[in-house]
Enzyme design. Structure first.
Site, mmCIF file in Angstrom:
data_model
loop_
_atom_site.group_PDB
_atom_site.id
_atom_site.type_symbol
_atom_site.label_atom_id
_atom_site.label_comp_id
_atom_site.label_asym_id
_atom_site.label_seq_id
_atom_site.Cartn_x
_atom_site.Cartn_y
_atom_site.Cartn_z
ATOM 1 N N GLY A 99 0.535 -0.428 3.323
ATOM 2 C CA GLY A 99 0.001 0.914 3.070
ATOM 3 C C GLY A 99 1.028 1.821 2.423
ATOM 4 N N LYS A 122 4.683 9.588 -5.309
ATOM 5 C CA LYS A 122 5.551 8.591 -4.665
ATOM 6 C C LYS A 122 6.836 9.299 -4.230
ATOM 7 C CE LYS A 122 7.436 4.038 -5.921
ATOM 8 N NZ LYS A 122 7.188 2.963 -6.893
ATOM 9 N N GLY A 135 10.148 7.558 4.153
ATOM 10 C CA GLY A 135 9.037 8.181 3.424
ATOM 11 C C GLY A 135 9.449 8.850 2.122
ATOM 12 N N ARG A 185 2.357 9.963 -10.498
ATOM 13 C CA ARG A 185 1.991 8.808 -11.309
ATOM 14 C C ARG A 185 0.489 8.826 -11.537
ATOM 15 N NH1 ARG A 185 3.879 3.266 -8.542
ATOM 16 N NH2 ARG A 185 2.178 3.345 -7.071
ATOM 17 N N ARG A 192 -5.200 -2.806 -5.204
ATOM 18 C CA ARG A 192 -4.276 -3.912 -5.366
ATOM 19 C C ARG A 192 -4.885 -5.165 -4.745
ATOM 20 N NH1 ARG A 192 0.702 -0.749 -4.293
ATOM 21 N NH2 ARG A 192 0.002 1.405 -4.315
ATOM 22 N N ASP A 261 0.872 -6.717 -3.023
ATOM 23 C CA ASP A 261 0.590 -5.277 -2.980
ATOM 24 C C ASP A 261 1.045 -4.586 -4.265
ATOM 25 O OD1 ASP A 261 3.031 -6.178 -1.526
ATOM 26 O OD2 ASP A 261 3.561 -4.068 -1.667
ATOM 27 N N ASP A 271 4.377 -0.279 -9.999
ATOM 28 C CA ASP A 271 5.540 -0.302 -9.102
ATOM 29 C C ASP A 271 6.797 -0.830 -9.779
ATOM 30 O OD1 ASP A 271 4.700 1.120 -7.034
ATOM 31 O OD2 ASP A 271 4.541 -0.515 -5.603
HETATM 32 P P1 AMP Z 1 7.321 -1.293 -2.788
HETATM 33 O O1 AMP Z 1 8.365 -2.366 -2.700
HETATM 34 O O2 AMP Z 1 7.843 0.001 -3.363
HETATM 35 O O3 AMP Z 1 6.107 -1.749 -3.456
HETATM 36 O O4 AMP Z 1 6.955 -0.920 -1.294
HETATM 37 C C1 AMP Z 1 6.492 -1.866 -0.354
HETATM 38 C C2 AMP Z 1 6.063 -1.187 0.917
HETATM 39 O O5 AMP Z 1 7.161 -0.499 1.519
HETATM 40 C C3 AMP Z 1 4.988 -0.132 0.722
HETATM 41 O O6 AMP Z 1 4.185 -0.173 1.853
HETATM 42 C C4 AMP Z 1 5.790 1.148 0.648
HETATM 43 O O7 AMP Z 1 5.028 2.268 0.994
HETATM 44 C C5 AMP Z 1 6.874 0.880 1.674
HETATM 45 N N1 AMP Z 1 8.095 1.667 1.428
HETATM 46 C C6 AMP Z 1 9.007 1.494 0.463
HETATM 47 N N2 AMP Z 1 10.000 2.403 0.572
HETATM 48 C C7 AMP Z 1 9.706 3.185 1.633
HETATM 49 C C8 AMP Z 1 10.347 4.300 2.275
HETATM 50 N N3 AMP Z 1 11.505 4.812 1.827
HETATM 51 N N4 AMP Z 1 9.735 4.831 3.349
HETATM 52 C C9 AMP Z 1 8.582 4.337 3.832
HETATM 53 N N5 AMP Z 1 7.947 3.294 3.285
HETATM 54 C C10 AMP Z 1 8.493 2.715 2.194
HETATM 55 MG MG MG Z 2 4.396 -1.211 -3.997
#
Ligand code: AMP
Ligand code: MG
Length: 497
Positions: A99, A122, A135, A185, A192, A261, A271
Protein backbone atom coordinates in the site's frame (compact mmCIF):
# COMPACT_ATOMS: atom_id res chain seq x y z
CA UNK A 1 1.88 16.79 12.74
CA UNK A 2 -1.47 16.61 10.96
CA UNK A 3 -1.12 13.05 9.79
CA UNK A 4 -4.57 11.86 10.52
CA UNK A 5 -7.35 9.86 9.00
CA UNK A 6 -9.69 12.15 7.21
CA UNK A 7 -13.11 11.68 5.79
CA UNK A 8 -13.33 15.46 5.39
CA UNK A 9 -13.57 16.79 1.88
CA UNK A 10 -10.83 19.28 0.95
CA UNK A 11 -11.40 23.02 0.68
CA UNK A 12 -8.19 24.36 -0.87
CA UNK A 13 -9.20 26.26 -4.04
CA UNK A 14 -5.86 25.94 -5.88
CA UNK A 15 -7.05 22.89 -7.84
CA UNK A 16 -10.71 22.44 -8.67
CA UNK A 17 -12.74 19.79 -10.42
CA UNK A 18 -10.98 16.72 -9.04
CA UNK A 19 -12.99 13.50 -9.25
CA UNK A 20 -12.64 10.41 -7.08
CA UNK A 21 -13.89 7.45 -9.11
CA UNK A 22 -11.32 5.09 -7.64
CA UNK A 23 -12.09 6.06 -4.04
CA UNK A 24 -15.83 5.85 -4.69
CA UNK A 25 -15.98 2.63 -6.71
CA UNK A 26 -13.18 0.79 -4.93
CA UNK A 27 -13.48 1.97 -1.37
CA UNK A 28 -12.34 -1.48 -0.18
CA UNK A 29 -8.91 -0.60 -1.60
CA UNK A 30 -8.71 2.98 -0.33
CA UNK A 31 -8.22 4.56 3.08
CA UNK A 32 -9.16 8.26 3.27
CA UNK A 33 -6.12 10.03 4.62
CA UNK A 34 -4.51 13.41 4.88
CA UNK A 35 -0.94 14.49 4.20
CA UNK A 36 1.44 15.84 6.81
CA UNK A 37 1.95 19.56 7.35
CA UNK A 38 4.99 20.99 5.62
CA UNK A 39 6.84 23.29 8.03
CA UNK A 40 8.33 25.54 5.35
CA UNK A 41 7.10 24.53 1.88
CA UNK A 42 9.01 25.76 -1.16
CA UNK A 43 8.20 24.91 -4.78
CA UNK A 44 11.39 23.62 -6.39
CA UNK A 45 10.04 22.82 -9.84
CA UNK A 46 6.68 22.84 -11.58
CA UNK A 47 5.88 21.38 -14.99
CA UNK A 48 4.11 24.21 -16.79
CA UNK A 49 3.19 22.41 -20.04
CA UNK A 50 1.80 19.45 -18.10
CA UNK A 51 -0.14 21.73 -15.74
CA UNK A 52 -1.66 23.58 -18.67
CA UNK A 53 -2.63 20.36 -20.45
CA UNK A 54 -4.51 19.39 -17.28
CA UNK A 55 -6.34 22.71 -17.15
CA UNK A 56 -4.42 23.82 -14.06
CA UNK A 57 -3.46 27.46 -13.51
CA UNK A 58 0.32 27.64 -13.10
CA UNK A 59 0.26 30.97 -11.24
CA UNK A 60 -2.20 29.52 -8.77
CA UNK A 61 -0.03 26.41 -8.34
CA UNK A 62 2.87 28.72 -7.47
CA UNK A 63 0.77 30.57 -4.85
CA UNK A 64 0.70 29.73 -1.14
CA UNK A 65 -2.49 27.70 -1.63
CA UNK A 66 -1.03 25.90 -4.63
CA UNK A 67 2.18 24.93 -2.88
CA UNK A 68 0.17 23.73 0.11
CA UNK A 69 -1.86 21.40 -2.11
CA UNK A 70 1.26 20.16 -3.90
CA UNK A 71 2.89 19.41 -0.54
CA UNK A 72 -0.12 17.38 0.62
CA UNK A 73 -0.74 19.61 3.65
CA UNK A 74 -4.22 20.45 2.43
CA UNK A 75 -6.60 18.79 0.00
CA UNK A 76 -8.11 20.44 -3.09
CA UNK A 77 -11.70 21.54 -2.91
CA UNK A 78 -14.05 18.61 -3.23
CA UNK A 79 -11.27 16.01 -3.07
CA UNK A 80 -10.96 13.13 -0.62
CA UNK A 81 -7.36 11.91 -0.82
CA UNK A 82 -6.79 8.23 -0.14
CA UNK A 83 -3.90 5.90 0.52
CA UNK A 84 -4.29 2.95 -1.86
CA UNK A 85 -3.97 -0.63 -0.67
CA UNK A 86 -1.96 -3.13 -2.68
CA UNK A 87 0.15 -6.22 -2.20
CA UNK A 88 3.23 -7.22 -4.11
CA UNK A 89 6.02 -9.61 -4.90
CA UNK A 90 9.23 -7.82 -4.00
CA UNK A 91 12.40 -9.48 -5.29
CA UNK A 92 10.32 -12.62 -5.72
CA UNK A 93 8.88 -12.77 -2.19
CA UNK A 94 5.23 -12.04 -1.51
CA UNK A 95 4.05 -9.33 0.89
CA UNK A 96 0.26 -9.46 1.30
CA UNK A 97 -0.07 -5.80 2.29
CA UNK A 98 2.11 -2.99 1.02
CA UNK A 99 0.00 0.00 0.00
CA UNK A 100 0.83 3.69 -0.16
CA UNK A 101 3.19 4.00 2.79
CA UNK A 102 4.25 7.52 1.87
CA UNK A 103 1.86 8.52 -0.86
CA UNK A 104 -1.69 9.66 -1.48
CA UNK A 105 -4.04 9.55 -4.42
CA UNK A 106 -5.45 13.09 -4.34
CA UNK A 107 -8.02 12.55 -7.06
CA UNK A 108 -8.47 12.39 -10.82
CA UNK A 109 -8.40 15.03 -13.52
CA UNK A 110 -9.60 14.83 -17.08
CA UNK A 111 -6.97 16.47 -19.31
CA UNK A 112 -7.45 18.38 -22.56
CA UNK A 113 -7.11 15.10 -24.50
CA UNK A 114 -10.15 13.77 -22.62
CA UNK A 115 -8.10 11.20 -20.72
CA UNK A 116 -8.58 10.67 -17.00
CA UNK A 117 -5.38 10.83 -14.95
CA UNK A 118 -4.52 10.42 -11.29
CA UNK A 119 -2.99 13.23 -9.32
CA UNK A 120 -0.82 11.54 -6.72
CA UNK A 121 1.64 12.73 -4.07
CA UNK A 122 4.76 10.85 -3.02
CA UNK A 123 6.48 11.74 0.25
CA UNK A 124 3.36 13.25 1.81
CA UNK A 125 3.70 11.64 5.23
CA UNK A 126 2.90 8.43 7.12
CA UNK A 127 -0.23 6.41 6.37
CA UNK A 128 -1.67 3.18 7.79
CA UNK A 129 0.54 1.39 5.22
CA UNK A 130 3.85 2.88 6.38
CA UNK A 131 5.06 -0.36 8.04
CA UNK A 132 7.75 1.32 10.11
CA UNK A 133 8.84 3.69 7.33
CA UNK A 134 8.72 7.41 8.08
CA UNK A 135 6.28 8.21 5.26
CA UNK A 136 8.57 10.85 3.80
CA UNK A 137 10.82 11.29 0.79
CA UNK A 138 13.98 13.29 0.22
CA UNK A 139 14.63 16.10 -2.26
CA UNK A 140 17.23 14.14 -4.26
CA UNK A 141 15.11 11.05 -5.06
CA UNK A 142 11.99 13.12 -5.81
CA UNK A 143 13.91 15.34 -8.23
CA UNK A 144 15.40 12.17 -9.72
CA UNK A 145 11.92 10.81 -10.41
CA UNK A 146 10.85 14.19 -11.81
CA UNK A 147 13.75 14.38 -14.24
CA UNK A 148 13.90 10.74 -15.34
CA UNK A 149 10.14 10.44 -15.88
CA UNK A 150 10.10 13.64 -17.93
CA UNK A 151 13.09 12.38 -19.94
CA UNK A 152 11.26 9.11 -20.60
CA UNK A 153 8.22 11.04 -21.75
CA UNK A 154 10.36 13.13 -24.11
CA UNK A 155 11.79 9.87 -25.48
CA UNK A 156 8.27 8.72 -26.29
CA UNK A 157 8.19 5.97 -23.65
CA UNK A 158 4.89 5.48 -21.76
CA UNK A 159 5.41 6.81 -18.26
CA UNK A 160 3.89 8.58 -15.32
CA UNK A 161 4.64 12.31 -15.49
CA UNK A 162 5.92 14.74 -12.90
CA UNK A 163 3.95 17.86 -12.05
CA UNK A 164 6.01 19.36 -9.24
CA UNK A 165 8.45 18.89 -6.41
CA UNK A 166 7.96 20.85 -3.19
CA UNK A 167 10.68 20.95 -0.53
CA UNK A 168 8.81 20.63 2.74
CA UNK A 169 11.31 22.30 5.08
CA UNK A 170 11.36 19.10 7.15
CA UNK A 171 14.64 17.29 7.59
CA UNK A 172 14.28 13.55 7.32
CA UNK A 173 16.67 10.88 8.43
CA UNK A 174 18.41 8.75 5.81
CA UNK A 175 22.14 7.99 5.97
CA UNK A 176 22.29 11.47 7.47
CA UNK A 177 19.74 14.28 7.63
CA UNK A 178 18.26 15.11 4.21
CA UNK A 179 15.82 17.79 3.16
CA UNK A 180 12.31 16.35 2.72
CA UNK A 181 10.21 16.77 -0.42
CA UNK A 182 6.92 15.80 -2.01
CA UNK A 183 6.58 14.86 -5.67
CA UNK A 184 3.25 15.43 -7.41
CA UNK A 185 2.89 12.78 -10.06
CA UNK A 186 0.34 12.31 -12.82
CA UNK A 187 -0.45 8.82 -14.10
CA UNK A 188 -2.97 7.11 -16.33
CA UNK A 189 -3.78 5.35 -13.05
CA UNK A 190 -2.03 3.81 -10.09
CA UNK A 191 -3.49 0.35 -10.65
CA UNK A 192 -0.70 -2.16 -10.37
CA UNK A 193 -0.32 -5.92 -10.62
CA UNK A 194 -0.05 -5.63 -6.82
CA UNK A 195 -3.50 -4.03 -6.65
CA UNK A 196 -4.93 -7.24 -8.17
CA UNK A 197 -2.81 -9.40 -5.87
CA UNK A 198 -4.38 -7.59 -2.92
CA UNK A 199 -7.94 -7.58 -4.31
CA UNK A 200 -8.00 -11.30 -5.14
CA UNK A 201 -7.77 -12.01 -1.41
CA UNK A 202 -10.61 -9.60 -0.61
CA UNK A 203 -13.38 -11.40 -2.49
CA UNK A 204 -15.95 -9.52 -4.51
CA UNK A 205 -13.92 -6.38 -5.08
CA UNK A 206 -11.76 -8.27 -7.60
CA UNK A 207 -14.36 -8.16 -10.36
CA UNK A 208 -15.19 -4.52 -9.60
CA UNK A 209 -11.46 -3.74 -9.85
CA UNK A 210 -11.10 -5.61 -13.13
CA UNK A 211 -14.13 -3.83 -14.62
CA UNK A 212 -12.81 -0.48 -13.38
CA UNK A 213 -9.38 -1.16 -14.93
CA UNK A 214 -10.98 -2.23 -18.21
CA UNK A 215 -13.21 0.84 -18.40
CA UNK A 216 -10.30 3.11 -17.65
CA UNK A 217 -7.51 1.58 -19.75
CA UNK A 218 -9.01 -0.80 -22.30
CA UNK A 219 -12.54 0.57 -22.81
CA UNK A 220 -13.12 -1.32 -26.06
CA UNK A 221 -13.26 -4.51 -23.99
CA UNK A 222 -16.27 -3.37 -21.97
CA UNK A 223 -18.38 -4.51 -24.93
CA UNK A 224 -17.27 -8.11 -24.56
CA UNK A 225 -19.39 -10.66 -22.69
CA UNK A 226 -18.02 -11.46 -19.23
CA UNK A 227 -16.81 -14.92 -20.29
CA UNK A 228 -14.41 -13.29 -22.78
CA UNK A 229 -13.71 -9.94 -21.13
CA UNK A 230 -11.14 -10.84 -18.49
CA UNK A 231 -8.93 -12.97 -20.71
CA UNK A 232 -8.99 -10.15 -23.27
CA UNK A 233 -8.03 -7.78 -20.45
CA UNK A 234 -5.06 -9.96 -19.52
CA UNK A 235 -4.07 -10.10 -23.17
CA UNK A 236 -4.21 -6.30 -23.41
CA UNK A 237 -2.00 -5.83 -20.34
CA UNK A 238 0.48 -8.40 -21.68
CA UNK A 239 0.64 -6.51 -24.97
CA UNK A 240 1.06 -3.09 -23.30
CA UNK A 241 3.80 -4.35 -21.00
CA UNK A 242 5.62 -6.27 -23.76
CA UNK A 243 5.70 -3.04 -25.80
CA UNK A 244 6.88 -1.07 -22.77
CA UNK A 245 9.74 -3.32 -21.76
CA UNK A 246 10.89 -3.41 -25.39
CA UNK A 247 11.16 0.38 -25.26
CA UNK A 248 13.22 0.16 -22.08
CA UNK A 249 15.57 -2.31 -23.76
CA UNK A 250 15.90 -0.07 -26.81
CA UNK A 251 16.77 2.95 -24.69
CA UNK A 252 19.13 1.27 -22.22
CA UNK A 253 16.82 1.96 -19.31
CA UNK A 254 17.25 -0.13 -16.15
CA UNK A 255 14.20 0.20 -13.92
CA UNK A 256 15.95 -1.30 -10.92
CA UNK A 257 12.98 -2.42 -8.82
CA UNK A 258 10.53 -4.30 -11.01
CA UNK A 259 8.42 -5.63 -8.15
CA UNK A 260 4.81 -6.45 -9.00
CA UNK A 261 3.68 -3.35 -7.11
CA UNK A 262 5.76 -1.33 -9.57
CA UNK A 263 4.21 -2.92 -12.68
CA UNK A 264 1.23 -0.98 -13.96
CA UNK A 265 -1.98 -2.17 -15.56
CA UNK A 266 -1.91 0.84 -17.92
CA UNK A 267 1.49 -0.05 -19.44
CA UNK A 268 3.18 3.09 -18.12
CA UNK A 269 6.58 3.05 -16.46
CA UNK A 270 6.13 3.80 -12.76
CA UNK A 271 8.27 4.34 -9.65
CA UNK A 272 11.64 5.74 -10.49
CA UNK A 273 13.70 4.56 -7.54
CA UNK A 274 17.09 3.05 -8.21
CA UNK A 275 16.75 3.40 -11.98
CA UNK A 276 19.55 4.33 -14.37
CA UNK A 277 20.48 4.43 -18.04
CA UNK A 278 23.24 2.23 -19.37
CA UNK A 279 26.32 3.84 -20.66
CA UNK A 280 28.54 0.86 -21.52
CA UNK A 281 26.35 -1.83 -23.00
CA UNK A 282 26.20 -4.73 -20.57
CA UNK A 283 23.22 -7.09 -20.26
CA UNK A 284 24.30 -7.85 -16.67
CA UNK A 285 24.25 -4.19 -15.61
CA UNK A 286 22.73 -3.54 -12.16
CA UNK A 287 22.81 -0.11 -10.56
CA UNK A 288 20.63 -0.67 -7.52
CA UNK A 289 22.32 -1.05 -4.16
CA UNK A 290 19.55 -3.36 -2.93
CA UNK A 291 19.49 -5.74 -5.93
CA UNK A 292 22.13 -8.08 -4.55
CA UNK A 293 20.97 -11.05 -6.61
CA UNK A 294 20.91 -9.04 -9.87
CA UNK A 295 17.27 -10.05 -10.34
CA UNK A 296 16.51 -6.77 -12.11
CA UNK A 297 19.66 -6.60 -14.25
CA UNK A 298 19.22 -4.86 -17.59
CA UNK A 299 19.06 -8.07 -19.63
CA UNK A 300 16.64 -9.77 -17.23
CA UNK A 301 13.92 -7.18 -17.59
CA UNK A 302 11.75 -8.93 -20.21
CA UNK A 303 11.86 -12.22 -18.27
CA UNK A 304 10.99 -10.47 -15.01
CA UNK A 305 8.13 -8.64 -16.64
CA UNK A 306 6.75 -11.93 -17.89
CA UNK A 307 7.08 -13.34 -14.37
CA UNK A 308 5.13 -10.35 -13.01
CA UNK A 309 2.44 -10.90 -15.63
CA UNK A 310 2.13 -14.51 -14.47
CA UNK A 311 1.34 -13.12 -11.01
CA UNK A 312 -1.39 -10.99 -12.60
CA UNK A 313 -2.74 -14.03 -14.46
CA UNK A 314 -3.09 -15.93 -11.19
CA UNK A 315 -5.35 -13.22 -9.80
CA UNK A 316 -7.70 -13.36 -12.80
CA UNK A 317 -8.29 -17.12 -13.00
CA UNK A 318 -11.68 -17.18 -11.27
CA UNK A 319 -12.97 -14.40 -13.51
CA UNK A 320 -11.75 -16.10 -16.67
CA UNK A 321 -13.24 -19.57 -16.20
CA UNK A 322 -15.00 -21.32 -13.34
CA UNK A 323 -13.11 -24.51 -14.24
CA UNK A 324 -9.60 -23.93 -12.85
CA UNK A 325 -7.80 -26.08 -15.44
CA UNK A 326 -9.50 -24.26 -18.30
CA UNK A 327 -8.65 -20.88 -16.79
CA UNK A 328 -5.01 -21.90 -16.35
CA UNK A 329 -4.83 -23.18 -19.93
CA UNK A 330 -6.31 -19.93 -21.24
CA UNK A 331 -3.93 -17.58 -19.40
CA UNK A 332 -0.97 -19.81 -20.17
CA UNK A 333 -1.62 -19.47 -23.89
CA UNK A 334 -1.64 -15.69 -23.56
CA UNK A 335 1.40 -15.61 -21.32
CA UNK A 336 3.27 -17.87 -23.74
CA UNK A 337 2.82 -15.19 -26.40
CA UNK A 338 4.83 -12.69 -24.36
CA UNK A 339 8.25 -13.62 -25.76
CA UNK A 340 7.08 -13.39 -29.35
CA UNK A 341 5.39 -10.04 -28.70
CA UNK A 342 8.42 -8.63 -26.93
CA UNK A 343 10.69 -9.79 -29.77
CA UNK A 344 8.42 -8.23 -32.36
CA UNK A 345 8.47 -4.84 -30.62
CA UNK A 346 12.19 -5.06 -29.94
CA UNK A 347 13.11 -6.07 -33.49
CA UNK A 348 10.95 -3.30 -34.96
CA UNK A 349 12.63 -0.80 -32.64
CA UNK A 350 16.13 -2.03 -33.47
CA UNK A 351 15.28 -1.93 -37.14
CA UNK A 352 14.37 1.76 -36.72
CA UNK A 353 17.47 2.46 -34.61
CA UNK A 354 19.63 1.00 -37.38
CA UNK A 355 17.91 2.98 -40.13
CA UNK A 356 16.23 -0.01 -41.73
CA UNK A 357 12.91 1.16 -40.26
CA UNK A 358 9.68 -0.65 -41.00
CA UNK A 359 11.40 -3.68 -42.51
CA UNK A 360 12.13 -6.98 -40.90
CA UNK A 361 15.80 -6.87 -40.09
CA UNK A 362 18.12 -9.89 -40.14
CA UNK A 363 18.16 -10.91 -36.43
CA UNK A 364 21.82 -11.88 -36.68
CA UNK A 365 22.65 -8.27 -37.51
CA UNK A 366 21.20 -7.20 -34.17
CA UNK A 367 22.79 -10.05 -32.19
CA UNK A 368 26.22 -9.50 -33.71
CA UNK A 369 26.14 -5.76 -33.01
CA UNK A 370 25.12 -6.42 -29.40
CA UNK A 371 27.94 -8.94 -29.04
CA UNK A 372 30.47 -6.41 -30.34
CA UNK A 373 29.09 -3.71 -28.07
CA UNK A 374 29.34 -6.04 -25.06
CA UNK A 375 32.91 -7.05 -25.85
CA UNK A 376 34.03 -3.45 -26.24
CA UNK A 377 31.79 -1.96 -23.52
CA UNK A 378 30.51 0.47 -26.14
CA UNK A 379 28.30 3.32 -24.97
CA UNK A 380 24.71 2.32 -25.77
CA UNK A 381 23.33 5.74 -26.65
CA UNK A 382 26.50 6.96 -28.35
CA UNK A 383 26.89 3.93 -30.63
CA UNK A 384 23.67 4.53 -32.55
CA UNK A 385 24.46 8.21 -33.12
CA UNK A 386 28.00 7.21 -34.19
CA UNK A 387 26.59 4.69 -36.68
CA UNK A 388 24.52 7.45 -38.27
CA UNK A 389 27.69 9.58 -38.35
CA UNK A 390 29.45 6.71 -40.13
CA UNK A 391 26.86 6.86 -42.91
CA UNK A 392 27.68 10.57 -43.30
CA UNK A 393 31.37 9.79 -43.60
CA UNK A 394 32.23 10.83 -40.03
CA UNK A 395 33.96 7.78 -38.63
CA UNK A 396 35.88 9.15 -35.62
CA UNK A 397 33.10 8.75 -33.06
CA UNK A 398 32.52 5.12 -34.03
CA UNK A 399 36.23 4.26 -34.05
CA UNK A 400 36.49 5.36 -30.43
CA UNK A 401 33.68 2.94 -29.46
CA UNK A 402 34.51 -0.25 -31.40
CA UNK A 403 37.81 -0.89 -33.24
CA UNK A 404 37.26 -0.87 -36.98
CA UNK A 405 39.05 -4.17 -37.55
CA UNK A 406 36.40 -5.79 -35.31
CA UNK A 407 33.41 -3.91 -36.69
CA UNK A 408 34.31 -3.79 -40.39
CA UNK A 409 32.50 -6.90 -41.58
CA UNK A 410 29.41 -6.00 -39.54
CA UNK A 411 29.39 -2.54 -41.18
CA UNK A 412 29.49 -4.14 -44.62
CA UNK A 413 26.51 -6.36 -43.79
CA UNK A 414 24.60 -3.42 -42.34
CA UNK A 415 25.25 -1.25 -45.40
CA UNK A 416 24.02 -4.00 -47.70
CA UNK A 417 20.86 -4.33 -45.58
CA UNK A 418 20.31 -0.58 -45.99
CA UNK A 419 20.93 -0.84 -49.74
CA UNK A 420 18.50 -3.75 -50.00
CA UNK A 421 15.74 -1.51 -48.65
CA UNK A 422 16.91 1.64 -50.50
CA UNK A 423 17.48 3.55 -47.29
CA UNK A 424 19.34 6.64 -48.58
CA UNK A 425 17.90 8.73 -45.76
CA UNK A 426 18.94 6.28 -43.04
CA UNK A 427 21.23 8.66 -41.11
CA UNK A 428 18.49 11.24 -40.60
CA UNK A 429 15.90 8.57 -39.82
CA UNK A 430 18.27 7.12 -37.21
CA UNK A 431 18.87 10.49 -35.57
CA UNK A 432 15.12 10.94 -35.26
CA UNK A 433 14.80 7.82 -33.07
CA UNK A 434 18.21 7.60 -31.37
CA UNK A 435 18.54 10.18 -28.60
CA UNK A 436 21.61 12.30 -28.24
CA UNK A 437 20.90 13.14 -24.61
CA UNK A 438 19.73 10.80 -21.87
CA UNK A 439 20.01 11.40 -18.13
CA UNK A 440 23.63 10.31 -17.77
CA UNK A 441 24.24 8.90 -14.31
CA UNK A 442 27.18 11.17 -13.49
CA UNK A 443 25.36 14.30 -14.66
CA UNK A 444 22.20 13.40 -12.77
CA UNK A 445 24.13 12.52 -9.65
CA UNK A 446 25.95 15.87 -9.69
CA UNK A 447 22.71 17.78 -10.35
CA UNK A 448 20.91 16.05 -7.46
CA UNK A 449 23.80 16.66 -5.06
CA UNK A 450 23.79 20.35 -5.95
CA UNK A 451 20.00 20.55 -5.59
CA UNK A 452 20.13 18.87 -2.18
CA UNK A 453 22.58 21.60 -1.16
CA UNK A 454 20.26 24.31 -2.43
CA UNK A 455 21.62 24.95 -5.95
CA UNK A 456 18.97 24.04 -8.53
CA UNK A 457 20.80 25.43 -11.58
CA UNK A 458 22.49 22.16 -12.69
CA UNK A 459 19.18 20.29 -12.28
CA UNK A 460 17.29 22.86 -14.35
CA UNK A 461 19.90 22.72 -17.09
CA UNK A 462 19.93 18.92 -17.20
CA UNK A 463 16.12 18.85 -17.23
CA UNK A 464 16.08 21.21 -20.21
CA UNK A 465 18.55 18.99 -22.08
CA UNK A 466 16.98 15.59 -21.42
CA UNK A 467 13.53 16.86 -22.30
CA UNK A 468 14.96 17.74 -25.76
CA UNK A 469 16.73 14.45 -26.37
CA UNK A 470 17.02 14.73 -30.14
CA UNK A 471 17.92 18.45 -30.52
CA UNK A 472 21.66 18.80 -31.03
CA UNK A 473 23.18 21.92 -29.50
CA UNK A 474 26.89 22.63 -29.47
CA UNK A 475 26.85 23.98 -25.93
CA UNK A 476 25.30 20.70 -24.73
CA UNK A 477 28.15 18.56 -26.09
CA UNK A 478 29.34 17.51 -22.61
CA UNK A 479 25.94 15.96 -21.95
CA UNK A 480 26.23 13.53 -24.86
CA UNK A 481 29.34 11.77 -23.61
CA UNK A 482 29.57 8.87 -21.16
CA UNK A 483 30.79 9.18 -17.59
CA UNK A 484 34.48 8.85 -16.87
CA UNK A 485 35.19 5.14 -16.12
CA UNK A 486 36.16 5.96 -12.54
CA UNK A 487 32.57 7.15 -11.95
CA UNK A 488 30.86 4.24 -13.70
CA UNK A 489 32.86 1.59 -11.85
CA UNK A 490 31.40 2.57 -8.49
CA UNK A 491 28.03 4.10 -9.36
CA UNK A 492 24.97 2.81 -7.46
CA UNK A 493 21.54 4.20 -6.81
CA UNK A 494 19.62 3.71 -3.62
CA UNK A 495 16.05 2.60 -3.16
CA UNK A 496 13.37 3.78 -0.80
CA UNK A 497 15.15 6.96 0.17
P1 AMP B 1 8.78 1.49 -3.68
O1 AMP B 1 10.03 0.67 -3.59
O2 AMP B 1 9.03 2.98 -3.65
O3 AMP B 1 7.93 1.08 -4.79
O4 AMP B 1 7.99 1.22 -2.33
C1 AMP B 1 7.61 -0.07 -1.90
C2 AMP B 1 6.73 0.01 -0.69
O5 AMP B 1 7.42 0.62 0.40
C3 AMP B 1 5.48 0.84 -0.88
O6 AMP B 1 4.48 0.24 -0.12
C4 AMP B 1 5.88 2.18 -0.33
O7 AMP B 1 4.77 2.94 0.08
C5 AMP B 1 6.73 1.77 0.86
N1 AMP B 1 7.70 2.81 1.25
C6 AMP B 1 8.82 3.17 0.61
N2 AMP B 1 9.46 4.15 1.28
C7 AMP B 1 8.73 4.43 2.38
C8 AMP B 1 8.86 5.33 3.48
N3 AMP B 1 9.90 6.18 3.59
N4 AMP B 1 7.90 5.32 4.42
C9 AMP B 1 6.85 4.47 4.36
N5 AMP B 1 6.68 3.60 3.36
C10 AMP B 1 7.60 3.57 2.37
MG1 MG C 1 6.30 1.45 -5.65
Amino acid sequence: MATTPSSAVGTNPAITGLESTFAEQLSALAVPWQGADAPDPRLLVVNEPLAISLGLDVDVLRSVDGVEVLSGASAPVGATPVAMAYAGHQFGGYTPLLGDGRALLVGELVGDNGERVDLHLKGSGPTPFSRGGDGFAAVGPMLREYLVSEAMHALGIPTTRALSVVATGRDIRRTGAEPGAVLARVAASHLRVGTFEFAVRQGEVLQTLADYAIARHYPALTELPTEKRYLAFFDAVVEAQAALVAQWMLTGFVHGVMNTDNTTISGQTIDYGPCAFLDSFDPAAVFSSIDQGARYAFGNQPAVLKWNLARLAETLLTLIDSTPDDAIAAVTTVLDSFDERFQRHYAAGMSAKLGVGGEKIDPALIDDLLALMTTHSADWTGTFRALAGELRGESTALDVLIPREQLGSWLTRWRSELARYDRDDAADAMDAVNPLYIPRNHQLDAALKAATNGDLAPFEKLLEIVTHPFDRRDDWADYATPAPPVFSESFQTFCGT
